[in-house]
Write a protein that holds these residues in place. Sequence first.
Motif, PDB file in Angstrom:
ATOM      1  N   SER A 127     -96.838  15.713  42.109  1.00  0.00           N
ATOM      2  CA  SER A 127     -98.119  16.345  42.374  1.00  0.00           C
ATOM      3  C   SER A 127     -99.260  15.488  41.831  1.00  0.00           C
ATOM      4  CB  SER A 127     -98.166  17.732  41.736  1.00  0.00           C
ATOM      5  OG  SER A 127     -98.186  17.626  40.331  1.00  0.00           O
ATOM      6  N   ALA A 128    -100.434  15.706  42.374  1.00  0.00           N
ATOM      7  CA  ALA A 128    -101.614  14.968  41.944  1.00  0.00           C
ATOM      8  C   ALA A 128    -102.034  15.420  40.550  1.00  0.00           C
ATOM      9  CB  ALA A 128    -102.743  15.191  42.937  1.00  0.00           C
ATOM     10  N   THR A 129    -102.659  14.497  39.829  1.00  0.00           N
ATOM     11  CA  THR A 129    -103.190  14.791  38.512  1.00  0.00           C
ATOM     12  C   THR A 129    -104.702  14.934  38.623  1.00  0.00           C
ATOM     13  OG1 THR A 129    -101.435  13.597  37.383  1.00  0.00           O
ATOM     14  CG2 THR A 129    -103.487  13.923  36.149  1.00  0.00           C
ATOM     15  N   ILE A 130    -105.204  16.038  38.102  1.00  0.00           N
ATOM     16  CA  ILE A 130    -106.631  16.293  38.117  1.00  0.00           C
ATOM     17  C   ILE A 130    -107.114  16.383  36.679  1.00  0.00           C
ATOM     18  CG2 ILE A 130    -108.468  17.862  38.825  1.00  0.00           C
ATOM     19  CD1 ILE A 130    -106.571  18.677  41.157  1.00  0.00           C
ATOM     20  N   MET A 131    -108.100  15.553  36.349  1.00  0.00           N
ATOM     21  CA  MET A 131    -108.699  15.608  35.021  1.00  0.00           C
ATOM     22  C   MET A 131    -109.910  16.522  35.089  1.00  0.00           C
ATOM     23  SD  MET A 131    -109.709  12.479  32.476  1.00  0.00           S
ATOM     24  CE  MET A 131    -111.428  12.175  32.842  1.00  0.00           C
ATOM     25  N   HIS A 132    -109.929  17.511  34.214  1.00  0.00           N
ATOM     26  CA  HIS A 132    -111.027  18.473  34.172  1.00  0.00           C
ATOM     27  C   HIS A 132    -111.800  18.262  32.875  1.00  0.00           C
ATOM     28  CE1 HIS A 132    -112.407  22.915  34.035  1.00  0.00           C
ATOM     29  NE2 HIS A 132    -113.266  22.196  34.720  1.00  0.00           N
ATOM     30  N   VAL A 133    -113.043  17.807  33.002  1.00  0.00           N
ATOM     31  CA  VAL A 133    -113.893  17.554  31.845  1.00  0.00           C
ATOM     32  C   VAL A 133    -114.858  18.727  31.743  1.00  0.00           C
ATOM     33  CG1 VAL A 133    -115.411  15.918  30.688  1.00  0.00           C
ATOM     34  CG2 VAL A 133    -113.694  15.081  32.309  1.00  0.00           C
ATOM     35  N   GLU A 134    -114.602  19.589  30.758  1.00  0.00           N
ATOM     36  CA  GLU A 134    -115.333  20.857  30.629  1.00  0.00           C
ATOM     37  C   GLU A 134    -115.304  21.305  29.173  1.00  0.00           C
ATOM     38  OE1 GLU A 134    -117.347  23.949  30.872  1.00  0.00           O
ATOM     39  OE2 GLU A 134    -116.894  23.345  32.941  1.00  0.00           O
ATOM     40  N   ASP A 135    -116.445  21.724  28.651  1.00  0.00           N
ATOM     41  CA  ASP A 135    -116.510  22.150  27.257  1.00  0.00           C
ATOM     42  C   ASP A 135    -116.383  23.657  27.067  1.00  0.00           C
ATOM     43  OD1 ASP A 135    -119.085  22.355  28.473  1.00  0.00           O
ATOM     44  OD2 ASP A 135    -120.016  22.503  26.502  1.00  0.00           O
ATOM     45  N   ASN A 136    -116.387  24.415  28.141  1.00  0.00           N
ATOM     46  CA  ASN A 136    -116.281  25.872  28.041  1.00  0.00           C
ATOM     47  C   ASN A 136    -114.815  26.289  28.216  1.00  0.00           C
ATOM     48  OD1 ASN A 136    -116.075  28.635  29.111  1.00  0.00           O
ATOM     49  ND2 ASN A 136    -118.304  28.623  29.002  1.00  0.00           N
ATOM     50  N   PRO A 137    -114.201  26.864  27.170  1.00  0.00           N
ATOM     51  CA  PRO A 137    -112.782  27.242  27.249  1.00  0.00           C
ATOM     52  C   PRO A 137    -112.459  28.225  28.379  1.00  0.00           C
ATOM     53  CG  PRO A 137    -113.530  27.297  24.973  1.00  0.00           C
ATOM     54  CD  PRO A 137    -114.753  27.095  25.830  1.00  0.00           C
ATOM     55  N   SER A 138    -113.368  29.146  28.686  1.00  0.00           N
ATOM     56  CA  SER A 138    -113.124  30.095  29.782  1.00  0.00           C
ATOM     57  C   SER A 138    -113.065  29.372  31.121  1.00  0.00           C
ATOM     58  CB  SER A 138    -114.216  31.166  29.825  1.00  0.00           C
ATOM     59  OG  SER A 138    -114.192  31.931  28.648  1.00  0.00           O
ATOM     60  N   ASN A 139    -113.990  28.447  31.322  1.00  0.00           N
ATOM     61  CA  ASN A 139    -113.980  27.672  32.566  1.00  0.00           C
ATOM     62  C   ASN A 139    -112.740  26.792  32.653  1.00  0.00           C
ATOM     63  OD1 ASN A 139    -116.420  28.782  33.342  1.00  0.00           O
ATOM     64  ND2 ASN A 139    -117.636  27.039  32.647  1.00  0.00           N
ATOM     65  N   GLN A 140    -112.338  26.231  31.514  1.00  0.00           N
ATOM     66  CA  GLN A 140    -111.110  25.426  31.493  1.00  0.00           C
ATOM     67  C   GLN A 140    -109.911  26.260  31.934  1.00  0.00           C
ATOM     68  OE1 GLN A 140    -110.718  23.876  27.494  1.00  0.00           O
ATOM     69  NE2 GLN A 140    -111.273  21.838  28.189  1.00  0.00           N
ATOM     70  N   MET A 141    -109.806  27.453  31.390  1.00  0.00           N
ATOM     71  CA  MET A 141    -108.671  28.314  31.698  1.00  0.00           C
ATOM     72  C   MET A 141    -108.648  28.687  33.180  1.00  0.00           C
ATOM     73  SD  MET A 141    -107.580  31.982  30.073  1.00  0.00           S
ATOM     74  CE  MET A 141    -108.882  32.858  30.920  1.00  0.00           C
ATOM     75  N   LEU A 142    -109.798  29.035  33.739  1.00  0.00           N
ATOM     76  CA  LEU A 142    -109.864  29.408  35.152  1.00  0.00           C
ATOM     77  C   LEU A 142    -109.404  28.260  36.049  1.00  0.00           C
ATOM     78  CD1 LEU A 142    -113.254  31.330  35.211  1.00  0.00           C
ATOM     79  CD2 LEU A 142    -110.978  32.306  35.559  1.00  0.00           C
ATOM     80  N   ILE A 143    -109.918  27.069  35.780  1.00  0.00           N
ATOM     81  CA  ILE A 143    -109.550  25.903  36.598  1.00  0.00           C
ATOM     82  C   ILE A 143    -108.086  25.535  36.378  1.00  0.00           C
ATOM     83  CG2 ILE A 143    -109.962  23.427  36.933  1.00  0.00           C
ATOM     84  CD1 ILE A 143    -112.039  25.240  38.257  1.00  0.00           C
TER      85      ILE A 143
END
Length: 135
Positions: free
Chosen positions: A2-18
């Motif tokens: 599967s593809a690897t997606i790097m998510h650069v985000e400082d909000n833990p709630s947004n991190q969890m959703l993504i």
Amino acid sequence: MSATIMHVEDNPSNQMLIRDLLHFRGYRVVEVMDGGEALAAAERERPDIILMDVQLPGVSGLEAARQIKERDDLRHIPIVAVTSFALSGDEKKAFAVGCSAYITKPYNSRDLVKLIEALLLPPPHTNRQDDATHP
């Protein structure tokens, strides 16, 4: 694989959703909390796509995107600029530093997945000579 997606985000709630959305779709997710870590993580992980929040502590997402795009070995990675504070000219700034796409929060999960899938597609075949010889 599967593809690897790097998510650069400082909000833990947004991190969890993504994270949940992308794991459900079968993607491997690498999470980074600030722009200062983004370049090192991109070097180490070699993601297929980067989702880059624009508003990050320390190094901004646009600066981190610029640094990644300056590297010959990383510039091919599509970067999606993600922001919740869209101002006039922000989209233009994102494209100026090399981002491939720009989306604003809140966004529709289906639209985000469609964007990721489109960015993962190989570039269209443009060699007309091959097209003429291979029906």
